[in-house]
Write an enzyme that holds these catalytic residues in place. Structure first.
Site, PDB file in Angstrom:
ATOM      1  N   TYR A 141      50.288 -33.038 -14.509  1.00  0.00           N
ATOM      2  CA  TYR A 141      49.292 -32.381 -15.175  1.00  0.00           C
ATOM      3  C   TYR A 141      48.052 -33.072 -15.160  1.00  0.00           C
ATOM      4  O   TYR A 141      48.005 -34.387 -15.621  1.00  0.00           O
ATOM      5  CB  TYR A 141      49.594 -32.096 -16.659  1.00  0.00           C
ATOM      6  N   TYR A 188      54.725 -25.872 -24.965  1.00  0.00           N
ATOM      7  CA  TYR A 188      53.373 -26.651 -25.262  1.00  0.00           C
ATOM      8  C   TYR A 188      53.521 -27.395 -26.462  1.00  0.00           C
ATOM      9  O   TYR A 188      53.015 -28.316 -26.824  1.00  0.00           O
ATOM     10  CB  TYR A 188      52.306 -25.468 -25.624  1.00  0.00           C
TER      11      TYR A 188
END
Length: 410
Positions: A271, A363
């Site tokens: 990421y 998340y």
């Protein structure tokens, strides 16, 4: 003094202008030999006159003002004709029965709404293909990237720039350099980097993660004596898989699916984004609230000084969606930069993943990792997705992951 100004027009647009003005430009591939070449780019419309079929053709490298009606026998582009009818039937099949029947019976000419859709779909397909080519020019890993949208007319995202590593904002240094490296003949048995850092060696002999979520990964760095085939060099080699950015059919915007089988506990992607201070993240977060979407990920392995913002700058992970039952898990990674405030964020598979399966991660990740982060799925700006994190909770957002154990809200 000559001034050089970057041109924002695409090569295709410039080619169209050259041909329209009969200008030669070798840089754009327009020569005297091919200045008047005609190649079908896509088919816009269809009609029948006096029992004869005609197609409205958009010529590649020519402006739309040069579109012409051509009899079917003149067209030697079976693939484009097949695509034209595929788009036509898709549009008709999604209409109400009465309207669809009316259009099917109107064989002399297409309704304007149909031809408009076919042109928009053709333009979208070209734009997505150009974006796909751009992504593959910019990515640094071995796997290919593909783009697919069989759901709507959404094109490439605006104001998004593909990067492979962290992009440091002013005042942030992400290019730390390791002071020492290992001198192992065999990093499995030697006193390697993880041992020096006081942590467990992260990988097994197949380069699969073997530590629990929340524990850091210390890979060999540029000062290490071991070679590129060292089993402790995994994340730094980049994603090995071919992936597809695709449009989800249930309103979650773009998503990512793998085109290859992925084994359990394998590294899939990092990421990445722009690294900013937490103060700047708070300011941007308030702005993002007004649009209903954010890509802020707090780097709070040991402190809470920096945040990764992947809204404008990011890689394929920008498009990975949330799931309450994910197949990816986040780990902190340290390679050359050993600053504990700036870990690299790696996503590993939690289970075997089949080719064609969508990639997701949780998340919130409650109880699985020390991370608390502010991040939301890659849904359209028009959706109701709002920033949500344990530390900065603002709005309860309905979850659309579809998992059997879905919590109902992000």
């Amino acid at each position: 003094m000559a001034w050089c100004v970057p041109c924002l027009a695409s090569n295709e647009t410039l080619q169209e202008l050259c041909r329209k003005e009969l200008l030669i430009c070798k840089c754009l591939g327009i020569t005297r030999k091919n200045l008047n070449n005609y190649e079908v780019e896509y088919i816009c419309d269809h009609k029948v006159e006096k029992g004869k079929e005609y197609y409205l053709v958009k010529w590649k490298g020519w402006p739309e003002s040069h579109n012409t009606w051509e009899p079917k026998q003149n067209l030697k582009c079976s693939a484009l004709l097949k695509q034209f009818y595929s788009d036509l039937y898709k549009y008709v099949s999604e209409l109400k029965p009465g309207k669809a029947s009316l259009l099917k019976n109107s064989i002399k000419s297409l309704d304007r709404s149909v031809s408009d859709y076919i042109v928009k779909k053709a333009k979208q397909r070209i734009a997505l293909k150009r974006w796909e080519e751009e992504l593959n020019r910019k990515k640094s890993h071995n796997g290919m990237l593909y783009v697919e949208n069989d759901v709507d007319l959404e094109g490439p995202p605006r104001d998004f720039y593909y990067i492979n590593d962290y992009k440091a904002s002013p005042g942030v240094n992400t290019l730390g350099e390791a002071i020492v490296g290992c001198e192992c003949a065999d990093c499995f048995t030697g006193k390697c980097c993880p041992t020096e850092a006081g942590v467990v060696f992260a990988y097994n002999e197949h380069r699969q993660i073997k530590i629990q979520p929340g524990r850091p990964i210390y890979e060999c760095n540029a000062r290490c004596k071991c070679g590129p085939d060292c089993p402790n060099r995994v994340v730094q080699k980049g994603p090995p898989y071919s992936l597809c950015i695709f449009r989800t059919p249930n309103g979650r915007g773009w998503g990512v699916k793998t085109l290859q089988k992925i084994k359990k506990h394998s590294f899939v992607m990092e990421y990445v984004g722009e690294v900013i201070t937490s103060e700047e993240a708070e300011r941007r977060g308030q702005q993002y609230d007004s649009t209903g979407i954010t890509y802020l990920f707090d780097l709070d392995y040991e402190s809470d000084e920096f945040t990764v913002d992947a809204a404008r700058y990011g890689n394929v992970s920008h498009f990975v969606n949330h799931s309450c039952d994910p197949n990816l898990q986040v780990f902190n990674v340290f390679i050359d930069n050993l600053d504990v405030r700036l870990p690299r964020i790696a996503l590993f598979s939690t289970r075997p993943i089949k080719a064609g399966e969508e990639l997701t991660f949780d998340y919130q990740m409650k109880g699985r990792s020390p991370f608390t982060h502010t991040y939301v799925c890659s849904a359209d700006l028009s959706t109701d997705s709002i920033e949500l994190s344990p530390a900065k909770k603002r709005v309860r957002t309905t979850c659309r992951c579809g998992a059997a154990i879905c919590r109902g809200y992000l």
